[in-house]
Design a protein around this motif. Structure first.
Motif: not given
Length: 333
Positions: A141, A241, A243-246, A261-265
């Protein structure tokens, strides 16, 4: 109680001694320096301490059980070897050794003489480091990471004046990669394992070592970039990084803040990071636990994992130096 002797009388040695004493598990027993006045100046704040100006006398102090070595990098191997042959545990400041051959010999000798070898890579022993490790998902991931540790050294001013201080000398196994780059490399290998490939693109300075550079650690499905330097400053944060956030860290050498921080901000999650007064106290405590409980099987497994990690980091540092054409005197032995 661990009776501690030290080699090296600089600021980092004071910091380690103070950290060790703060745990309640150590007592400073002896100080070595080639100059008696320097040894006494170092030890005067710590009460009754023995002093030695030659290593034979120093390692002959029978009640000293453990030696912390913070001399110039190229001297670590012979000093650690002499300490182990005298029956002492060794804590060797990073980078512990210049080559994989030196690392292998010290690990073998430590096992043979039933003593412990620790590389003092403090960041991997911090609770904050484990907090991040516990947060990270499986490697499939993870899609990449960028780590940076770059800080201008005032000793580079001496290089510009035509001198060759130890930290910028091939004779003393110096340079940016081994001095500061070792921290992000330790972080990458501790969190992600041994890379398949490692490369380093270094800016060599007049003394033959790297002043700064960029490294790439190549894993099966992602890369980790490493930026390090001692002739400039970086203010970059570290990022991992997924696959679903940083996951954003203030740094990897000393983690003070970590925020996901999730992928969708839409969501941020701040990891519970607790600060300690002395950044070396957690490693000193970890080493003491192993030294004082040699029969504890769980601690024994943990110790072996540190040794293997030290071996792997040393190999990666060597491979990266080789790819950049950085040759130490120790490589020629």
């Amino acid at each position: 109680m661990i009776n501690l002797g030290i080699i090296g009388t600089n600021w980092i040695t004071h910091q380690f001694v103070e950290a060790a004493l703060s745990t309640g598990n150590y007592e400073l027993t002896a100080v070595y320096s080639r100059k008696l006045e320097r040894a006494q100046e170092f030890g005067e704040r710590y009460g009754e301490v023995e002093y030695a100006v030659d290593l034979t006398t120093f390692f002959g102090i029978s009640h000293m059980s453990t030696v912390y070595i913070a001399s110039p990098n190229s001297l670590h191997f012979e000093q650690a070897k002499q300490a182990i042959l005298a029956g002492k545990n060794v804590i060797v400041e990073k980078p512990a050794f210049s080559t994989p051959e030196e690392m292998d010999e010290i690990i073998h000798l430590a096992n043979e003489h039933n003593v412990f070898f620790f590389e003092a890579a403090r960041n991997i022993h911090e609770r904050a480091f484990k907090t991040v490790a516990d947060f990270l998902p499986l490697k499939d991931q993870i899609i990449g990471a960028d780590f940076s540790f770059m800080k201008y050294s005032s000793r580079y001013d001496l290089v510009l004046d035509g001198e060759e201080p130890n930290i910028f000398s091939t004779h003393f196994s110096g340079g940016a990669l081994v001095d500061l780059g070792v921290y992000p490399i330790y972080a990458a290998l501790a969190w992600f394992g041994m890379p398949k490939e490692s490369h380093y693109f270094g800016k060599l300075i007049s003394t033959g070592v790297d002043g700064l550079g960029i490294g790439i650690l190549r894993y099966e499905d992602f890369d980790v970039s490493i930026r390090t330097g001692k002739i400039g400053d970086s203010f970059q944060q570290a990022e991992i990084y997924l696959d679903y956030g940083t996951l954003v860290l203030n740094a990897v050498n000393s983690i003070e803040e970590a925020v996901f921080h999730d992928r969708n901000h839409e969501r941020q999650e701040k990891l519970p990071i607790q600060q300690v007064e002395n950044p070396m106290s957690e490693e000193a405590d970890a080493f003491a636990a192993v030294i004082m409980n040699p029969e504890d099987q769980d601690l024994g497994v943990l110790y072996e994992s540190w040794v293997e990690l030290a071996r792997n980091v040393n190999q990666v540092l060597f491979d990266m130096r080789k790819s950049a054409g950085i040759i130490f005197d120790a490589d020629k032995k």
